[in-house]
Design a protein around this motif. Structure first.
Motif, mmCIF file in Angstrom:
data_model
loop_
_atom_site.group_PDB
_atom_site.id
_atom_site.type_symbol
_atom_site.label_atom_id
_atom_site.label_comp_id
_atom_site.label_asym_id
_atom_site.label_seq_id
_atom_site.Cartn_x
_atom_site.Cartn_y
_atom_site.Cartn_z
ATOM 1 N N LYS A 29 0.724 -1.261 0.046
ATOM 2 C CA LYS A 29 -0.102 -0.129 -0.163
ATOM 3 C C LYS A 29 0.988 1.261 0.114
ATOM 4 N N PRO A 30 0.396 2.374 -0.293
ATOM 5 C CA PRO A 30 1.088 3.733 -0.247
ATOM 6 C C PRO A 30 1.801 3.853 0.955
ATOM 7 N N GLY A 51 11.647 9.605 -3.218
ATOM 8 C CA GLY A 51 10.415 8.990 -3.183
ATOM 9 C C GLY A 51 10.023 8.540 -4.739
ATOM 10 N N ASP A 52 10.220 9.336 -5.829
ATOM 11 C CA ASP A 52 9.763 8.816 -7.076
ATOM 12 C C ASP A 52 10.499 7.603 -7.444
ATOM 13 N N LYS A 53 11.779 7.710 -7.154
ATOM 14 C CA LYS A 53 12.677 6.322 -7.638
ATOM 15 C C LYS A 53 12.130 5.421 -6.794
ATOM 16 N N LEU A 54 11.908 5.356 -5.559
ATOM 17 C CA LEU A 54 11.418 4.201 -4.568
ATOM 18 C C LEU A 54 10.223 3.835 -5.252
ATOM 19 N N GLN A 55 9.196 4.735 -5.856
ATOM 20 C CA GLN A 55 7.965 4.347 -6.073
ATOM 21 C C GLN A 55 7.887 3.413 -7.326
ATOM 22 N N LYS A 59 6.690 -0.295 -6.642
ATOM 23 C CA LYS A 59 5.502 -0.438 -7.240
ATOM 24 C C LYS A 59 4.606 0.046 -6.388
ATOM 25 N N GLN A 60 4.827 0.996 -5.436
ATOM 26 C CA GLN A 60 3.848 1.527 -4.603
ATOM 27 C C GLN A 60 4.041 3.053 -4.388
ATOM 28 N N PRO A 61 2.841 4.118 -4.335
ATOM 29 C CA PRO A 61 3.090 5.348 -4.282
ATOM 30 C C PRO A 61 3.841 5.639 -3.098
ATOM 31 N N PHE A 62 4.696 6.591 -3.272
ATOM 32 C CA PHE A 62 5.514 7.433 -2.068
ATOM 33 C C PHE A 62 4.913 8.759 -1.867
ATOM 34 N N ASP A 85 5.197 -0.148 10.875
ATOM 35 C CA ASP A 85 4.875 -1.099 9.867
ATOM 36 C C ASP A 85 5.611 -0.938 8.561
ATOM 37 N N GLY A 86 6.390 0.346 8.316
ATOM 38 C CA GLY A 86 6.968 0.719 7.347
ATOM 39 C C GLY A 86 6.252 1.437 6.231
ATOM 40 N N TYR A 87 5.184 1.787 6.755
ATOM 41 C CA TYR A 87 4.203 2.802 5.938
ATOM 42 C C TYR A 87 4.364 4.113 6.204
ATOM 43 N N THR A 88 5.086 4.386 7.108
ATOM 44 C CA THR A 88 5.111 6.050 7.689
ATOM 45 C C THR A 88 6.519 6.251 7.954
ATOM 46 N N LEU A 89 7.286 7.152 7.164
ATOM 47 C CA LEU A 89 8.719 7.432 7.458
ATOM 48 C C LEU A 89 9.030 8.995 7.526
ATOM 49 N N PHE A 90 10.073 9.109 8.235
ATOM 50 C CA PHE A 90 10.387 10.480 8.660
ATOM 51 C C PHE A 90 11.608 10.989 7.839
#
Length: 323
Positions: A29-30, A51-55, A59-62, A85-90
Motif C-alpha cells: 500500500k502507499p 520517493g519517485d525512484k522508490l515508487q 511499485k507503490q506510491p510514495f 509497519d514501514g508505511y510512515t517514514l520521517f
C-alpha cells in the motif's frame, strides 16, 4: 478437547507467521514520507527525488506529507507515534533529527530510542563566505579581526540551532574568536542582508550559496567539507586552514519508527543506496549543490552518534534555545 487444542495451536502458529508474511509482502500500500518543512526546501526536494525512484522500484506510491513547525518536532512526533509497519517514514535533517529536542528543551522524542535509522540521502557542505566589500580574503584574515577586543563583525544566522549557526559557534569556541550573531527567521532574509552588506559574513549551504558566489555577490573563503569541493576548487577547507577536526555538513536522511521490522528497514535502505549510486541521480543532486550518498542502517546510526557527540555539547555550552 483435542480439536480445540489443534485449533488453538493453529491460531497460535498463524499469529506467529502473520508478521513475517506482512514483512514479505511489504510494501502493499502507499508509503508516507513525512517532511518537517514546507514544500520547496532542500529536505522536501530530496524526499521527492528519492520517493519517485522508490515508487518506480517498489511499485507503490510514495507520498510526501509536509508537516512544518516547531523546528521539525511536529513531523518527528507524528512519525514516532505511527505504526512501525514501514508505511510512515520521517525524512529529516540535522535539526529535526538531532538538535530540536535540546534546543526547544522538550523530551518529546529521542532519535536513539524512538527511531530506526534507514539511510542518508544527501550531504550539503557549508561555505564560509563574506560580503565582497569586506577586506577578508582568508579565514585567518577574518579570525584576526574577530580576536580584536570590541570588534563589530556580524554573522548572519538563519536561526538558532541551525547547522549554519552551530558551525559559527564551534569556530568561535575553537579559536577564541568573537562576533555578533544576527538571527533571522530563515535563510532567505539572512542571505538578503549578506548580499546587501548589512552583515559581514555567514555560513551557508553550498546549494544556496552557489549562485551568489558565481555572480560575485559573495566571496567564499573556506568550505566545511573534508576535501575541496569540485564547484569551488580554489577555495580551501577549514581543515587546510589549520582546523584539523572542523567539518560540518547538513545531511538529509530517512528514519522509521523504532520497532519497524529489521527486514523492512534493510530492504528500504538497500533500495535507497542503489538509487543514490545511480550516475543520473548523483548528477541531479550535484546540480543542486549537494552530494547524494546512501548508508546502511548501521553506518547511519554510527554517523548520528558521532554528530550527536560533537554538536549537542556546543548547543548546551552556548545556551542555544528556541526562546
Amino acid at each position: 478437547m483435542r480439536k480445540l487444542s489443534l485449533i488453538a495451536a493453529s491460531l497460535f502458529s498463524m499469529a506467529l507467521l502473520s508478521p513475517a508474511l506482512a514483512q514479505e509482502s511489504w510494501p502493499n500500500k502507499p508509503i508516507k514520507l513525512v517532511v518537517p518543512y514546507p514544500p520547496g526546501g532542500n529536505v522536501d526536494v530530496a524526499a521527492r527525488i528519492i520517493g519517485d525512484k522508490l515508487q518506480e522500484r517498489l511499485k507503490q506510491p510514495f507520498i510526501v506529507d509536509n508537516r512544518p513547525g516547531a523546528g521539525g518536532m511536529i513531523a518527528a512526533e507524528f512519525v514516532k507515534k505511527a505504526d512501525p509497519d514501514g508505511y510512515t517514514l520521517f525524512v529529516g535533517a540535522n535539526g529535526p533529527i538531532l538538535f530540536s529536542p535540546t534546543i526547544f528543551k522538550k523530551d518529546s522524542y529521542n532519535w536513539k530510542t524512538d527511531f530506526a535509522p534507514v539511510s542518508t540521502i544527501t550531504f550539503a557542505p557549508l561555505v564560509l563566505q563574506v560580503h565582497p566589500s569586506t577586506p577578508y580574503q582568508t579565514v585567518q584574515d577574518l579570525l584576526t579581526e574577530a580576536k580584536k577586543p570590541g570588534n563589530t563583525l556580524t554573522m548572519a544566522s538563519p536561526g538558532a540551532g541551525t547547522q549554519n549557526h552551530l558551525a559559527s559557534e564551534y569556530l568561535q569556541r575553537s579559536t577564541g574568536s568573537q562576533w555578533i550573531t544576527v538571527h533571522y527567521r530563515g535563510n532567505a532574509p539572512a542571505t538578503t542582508d549578506l548580499i546587501g552588506g548589512q552583515v559581514d559574513f555567514n555560513f551557508d549551504q553550498m546549494s544556496v550559496a552557489q549562485p551568489f558566489i558565481k555572480d560575485g555577490r559573495t566571496r567564499p573563503i573556506a568550505v566545511t567539507s573534508a576535501t575541496r569541493l569540485p564547484q569551488l576548487p580554489n577555495v580551501p577547507t577549514l581543515v587546510e586552514a589549520g582546523f584539523t577536526d572542523f567539518t560540518a555538513e547538513t545531511f538529509t536522511g530517512v528514519m522509521a519508527p523504532k520497532q519497524t521490522p529489521t527486514d523492512i528497514v534493510h530492504k528500504l535502505s538497500s533500495e535507497m543506496q542503489s538509487i543514490l549510486a545511480e550516475p543520473a541521480i548523483q548528477k541531479r543532486f550535484e546540480e543542486l549543490g549537494v552530494q547524494a550518498k546512501g548508508m546502511t542502517p548501521e553506518d547511519f546510526n554510527t554517523f548520528l552518534n558521532k554528530e550527536d557527540q560533537r554538536w549537542i555539547p556546543v548547543i548546551k555550552e552556548a545556551n542555544i534555545n528556541a526562546n
